[in-house]
Enzyme design. Structure first.
Site, short mmCIF file in Angstrom:
data_model
loop_
_atom_site.label_atom_id
_atom_site.label_comp_id
_atom_site.label_asym_id
_atom_site.label_seq_id
_atom_site.Cartn_x
_atom_site.Cartn_y
_atom_site.Cartn_z
N HIS A 140 0.86 -1.20 0.00
CA HIS A 140 0.00 0.00 0.00
C HIS A 140 0.89 1.25 0.00
CE1 HIS A 140 -2.88 2.99 1.39
NE2 HIS A 140 -3.83 2.18 0.97
N GLU A 193 0.79 3.90 1.60
CA GLU A 193 1.14 4.41 2.93
C GLU A 193 2.32 3.62 3.51
OE1 GLU A 193 -2.78 4.17 4.60
OE2 GLU A 193 -3.43 5.78 3.26
N GLU A 243 -3.85 2.33 -7.22
CA GLU A 243 -4.26 3.38 -6.30
C GLU A 243 -3.41 4.63 -6.52
OE1 GLU A 243 -6.41 1.67 -2.70
OE2 GLU A 243 -4.30 1.75 -2.19
N GLY A 293 -7.66 8.99 0.22
CA GLY A 293 -8.03 9.75 1.41
C GLY A 293 -8.17 11.24 1.18
N SER A 302 -10.44 7.24 -2.86
CA SER A 302 -11.70 7.96 -2.64
C SER A 302 -12.89 7.35 -3.38
CB SER A 302 -11.55 9.45 -2.98
OG SER A 302 -10.56 10.03 -2.15
C1 PEP Z 1 -6.94 2.97 0.57
O1 PEP Z 1 -6.58 3.15 1.70
O2 PEP Z 1 -6.53 1.99 -0.05
C2 PEP Z 1 -7.87 3.93 -0.04
C3 PEP Z 1 -8.14 3.81 -1.31
O3 PEP Z 1 -8.37 4.91 0.78
P1 PEP Z 1 -9.60 5.90 0.44
O4 PEP Z 1 -10.70 5.09 -0.15
O5 PEP Z 1 -9.98 6.51 1.76
O6 PEP Z 1 -9.08 6.91 -0.52
#
Ligand code: PEP
Length: 255
Positions: free
Chosen positions: A95, A97, A167, A173, A213
């Protein structure tokens, strides 16, 4: 024909009690859904409690990370066999993060995937570009590098056991979703990378989720795109009604 897969990444949220409450509510709404694969990924400490709620449910359990060694002197880490033992069948790997805050690289992601597959866990392998990379026209280069680095050395049969999540980091987020066209463009690139690296048959079966999101209001348009096979959902998965609504919207889309 690829079955839609919706996974909730709860990130660093929910005590065991709150996690059980959330999954109990969700399960009430969607436990018998078969049209879409559903996964929830709580924190490590809540895996076992959530797993107990999901007995006899079609909602499956995933972890958010793992360490590549199975056991030993690795203080603070959690391994694939322990995640499996806690009841998980999926694990999110790489991910953004984790790349951003915990120094993960394509090389460490590559090792983690191996550990997951060795335990029969389905890795959800994440790739995505930063805002500045998109703005400087480097999206294709970044996604290609992450894809090739993360999946180096794997066979087509290995890759068929994975899910890929695109992503865009600037959409996670932030409330700023990629447009369906922007997302489709990168999903199509990933599908082509799958075909080039692992054959057309592999490219045809591997599911590619969109994350960033995603919510009930935009999920339908996203998954109507030909190469978008589901979503990895952060914020909107923390409430059972919004996550359940997303699942229902996906069921309504005939692919
Ligand atoms: C995620 O954490 O993988 C993600 C896509 O977060 P969000 O949907 O809040 O953007």
């Amino acid at each position: 024909m690829r079955k839609t897969i919706i996974a909730g990444n709860w990130k660093l949220n929910k005590t065991c009690k709150e996690a059980v409450e959330l999954v109990t509510e969700l399960n009430r709404e969607v436990s018998q859904v078969t049209e879409v694969d559903i996964v929830v990924c709580p924190v490590f400490t809540a895996l076992r409690d959530v797993s107990d709620v999901l007995v006899d449910s079609n909602v499956k359990l995933g972890a958010q990370n793992l360490y590549w060694e199975d056991a030993g002197a690795f203080t603070g880490e959690v391994s694939a066999p322990l995640i499996k033992d806690a009841g998980a069948q999926y694990v999110i790997i790489g991910h953004s993060e984790r790349r951003q805050y915990f120094g993960e690289t394509d090389a460490t992601i590559n090792k983690k995937i191996k550990a997951a597959l060795a335990q029969g866990l389905t890795p959800i392998v994440c790739v995505g570009e930063l805002l500045e990379e998109r703005e400087s026209g480097d999206t294709e280069k970044v996604i290609t590098e992450q894809f090739k680095g993360s999946l180096a050395g794997y066979s087509a049969d290995d890759v068929k056991r994975m899910v890929i999540a695109y992503e865009p980091v600037w959409a996670i987020g932030t409330g700023k979703t990629a447009t369906p066209d922007q997302a489709q463009e990168v999903h199509k690139l990933i599908r082509q990378l799958l075909a080039d690296g692992f054959g057309q048959e592999t490219a045809d079966v591997v599911r590619i989720q969109y994350g960033g999101s995603a919510k009930p209001e935009n999920i339908t348009e996203l998954i109507q795109q030909p190469d978008i096979d589901g979503a990895l959902v952060g914020g909107a998965s923390l409430k059972s009604d919004s996550f359940a609504q997303m699942i229902k919207n996906c069921i309504a889309v005939a692919k």
